[in-house]
Design a protein around this motif. Structure first.
Motif, short mmCIF file in Angstrom:
data_model
loop_
_atom_site.label_atom_id
_atom_site.label_comp_id
_atom_site.label_asym_id
_atom_site.label_seq_id
_atom_site.Cartn_x
_atom_site.Cartn_y
_atom_site.Cartn_z
N ILE A 37 35.42 53.10 35.84
CA ILE A 37 36.85 52.77 35.83
C ILE A 37 37.73 53.99 36.14
N LYS A 39 42.23 47.35 41.24
CA LYS A 39 42.97 46.60 40.21
C LYS A 39 44.43 47.05 40.18
N SER A 97 43.58 46.26 32.94
CA SER A 97 42.26 45.66 32.81
C SER A 97 41.63 45.42 34.17
N GLY A 98 40.35 45.71 34.26
CA GLY A 98 39.63 45.47 35.50
C GLY A 98 39.49 44.00 35.86
N LEU A 120 30.32 50.14 30.47
CA LEU A 120 31.68 50.52 30.85
C LEU A 120 31.85 52.03 30.71
N CYS A 151 42.76 51.95 30.07
CA CYS A 151 42.09 51.02 30.99
C CYS A 151 40.69 50.63 30.54
N THR A 196 39.84 46.74 29.67
CA THR A 196 38.77 46.07 30.41
C THR A 196 37.70 45.55 29.46
N ASP A 237 38.84 42.26 27.81
CA ASP A 237 38.71 41.12 28.72
C ASP A 237 37.25 40.76 28.94
#
Lengths: 185, 185, 185, 185
Positions: free
Chosen positions: A10, A93, A97-98, A118, A126, A130, A133
């Protein structure tokens, strides 16, 4: 490590030209070195690598252009370390959130991925967004404690605690012997 | 307080029949007393109240049934305090965030709401998840520090810190003099 | 034409290497010629142009690579006509609707767009899917009858009828005098 | 008929108090009679039944209240026929597609459903919108030609043609011998 696992990276392709960027740069560099090795190792085991990256206001879904832009910024030393391979996936993105406004969940379905590793920055923004979610979409999560970084250490640790407690995330370190079986059950 | 503000009450209609439910019940009761008064006060100023509540496995989008079910559970004392009025909105959510799989963002558009007062339980799970999603959708956030509760105090404070730092949330207390102008700018 | 209008160009950067691709190519070429002129005209009036384009299995959010790929395909003559300018937006979609798994609605919010001119291919698949999603998000729609194409004429006309009736879409032709005031009210 | 199939009933609990409501009522009544029998039959085979229904401006996620309201409207004769059983699922939708702003896709995951039988009204609006969204989420579709109705017959047929061609939907009638094996492959 099973094929139904993906490594998510990320915001490591990052201008870092914001307030607090210098702190984040320093902390990200440490992560980048470890993550580069880890990425090599998991790719050899067939784990797909998915960059999930801020659009930095370009709105172009154009990874090539984004890479060029970020190489001109403060974050250049991290970009150098983390430059994506041709066979890595690259998803842009628009928000934190991704999963929000991206094709990530559709790609993960397509790859039949159920487990996510992750990594990246910032841990308290972020990455945790992510992770939230991902958890709601019922992915199993491993957020290696030395695979993420934030501007401040304390915030990074807070984020890890929340992800551990509320998202059932593993937080073992990148070189954990868990690598082989963490998602095997 | 402007009409473009809504009071969101998360998961206060709750069975609390899970591990850790007793702790959460105790902490929620304190919140419920304060929140009941606060709700009365903001309704007088025309602020819409939106319950956003777990489906507790019923999958029926049936608030009447959900209320009956929750009155039979451990959470009954909180349900008594927080029972929705006829003119409150009631939205049922299947997962942690109030925005995921619900009509919340469509209702907020319909009401022309831009500012959210997020309250309820649990602070370190459903409240922070909802706050994340609200922030990505560009709502201004007030998460009153005494308007949310978690199973453990420390986790509640961690969540508040994250929301303050990463989501630009105000965390002033419910009886803050900010009430009149917190979202006025 | 107001600034709160955007021109959406769907799937004109297209390999067309599927069954029925030849028919679609022929019909798309007619659209491409008209659309190229129309695009020039609306850009002079400050209307942003947003390409919303299939990922063709690349999953890279990499417009540059996508363009190169599509130039090698059957669709090359259309790609030549419709090549995006540097200042056009480019959004990659993984499925039929331009809103599903993309940053489109976030970009439209960012640009404060309320009215969409939907053009491109195929009228009875990706255009109508995108139109449906746009309508649910409360955009006003203009789908110029000569700005879209499908494999079969009859299917194209069916799609136009549905969009007119169920989505309240205008379907006036691209050179309509409506250009100046279609969304002015 | 496999357990990974669900029967979806769209907007049959309906006030029908809009322009064109009378036409739709007449056409819906014919569907209701057939659908009632069909529902009984598939329930005996263990197929879950999911009502997906407009909120009619109530924003309450309160099925009980919605039923009462609709019984007072023009649509009452249809509501009588189609009243949900206690063990049917009931999902309230704020817009045209059953997937937009609802818990439908989460419920379908939970039930491990892959095949949808889409029925109800109006064929050229809410049914086709829901079908589009279902197709993008990779569900197999059966939209029985005599299980849906629209205000106008021609529009209903157009919608069926689009769903057949663009969404790979089966459109065999409700009493088709396909019932036993339509989704068996």
């Amino acid at each position: 490590m099973k094929q139904n696992t993906a490594l998510i990276i990320i915001d490591m392709i990052n201008k870092m030209d914001f307030d607090g960027g210098e702190n984040l740069l320093e902390n990200s560099l440490l992560v980048a070195e470890r993550l580069k090795e880890f990425k090599k190792k998991v790719k050899q085991q067939g784990v797909p690598v998915i960059y999930v990256n801020d659009n930095f206001g370009l709105w172009q879904d154009n990874a090539s252009e984004l890479l060029e832009e970020c190489k001109k910024g403060t974050g250049e030393p991290v970009v150098e370390q983390m430059e994506p391979d041709e066979d890595d996936y690259f998803i842009i993105k628009p928000k934190h959130s991704g999963f929000f406004g991206t094709q990530l969940s559709i790609l993960l379905d397509h790859l039949e991925v159920k487990n996510l590793i992750l990594t990246g920055v910032a841990g308290d923004i972020c990455v945790i967004f992510t992770a939230n979610d991902a958890y709601m979409r019922e992915y199993n999560l491993w957020v290696p404690e030395d695979g993420i970084a934030s501007e401040y250490k304390e915030d990074n640790e807070n984020a890890l605690r929340i992800m551990k407690r509320s998202l059932a995330a593993r937080t073992d370190s990148l070189d954990s012997s868990l690598l082989g079986h963490i998602f095997s059950s």
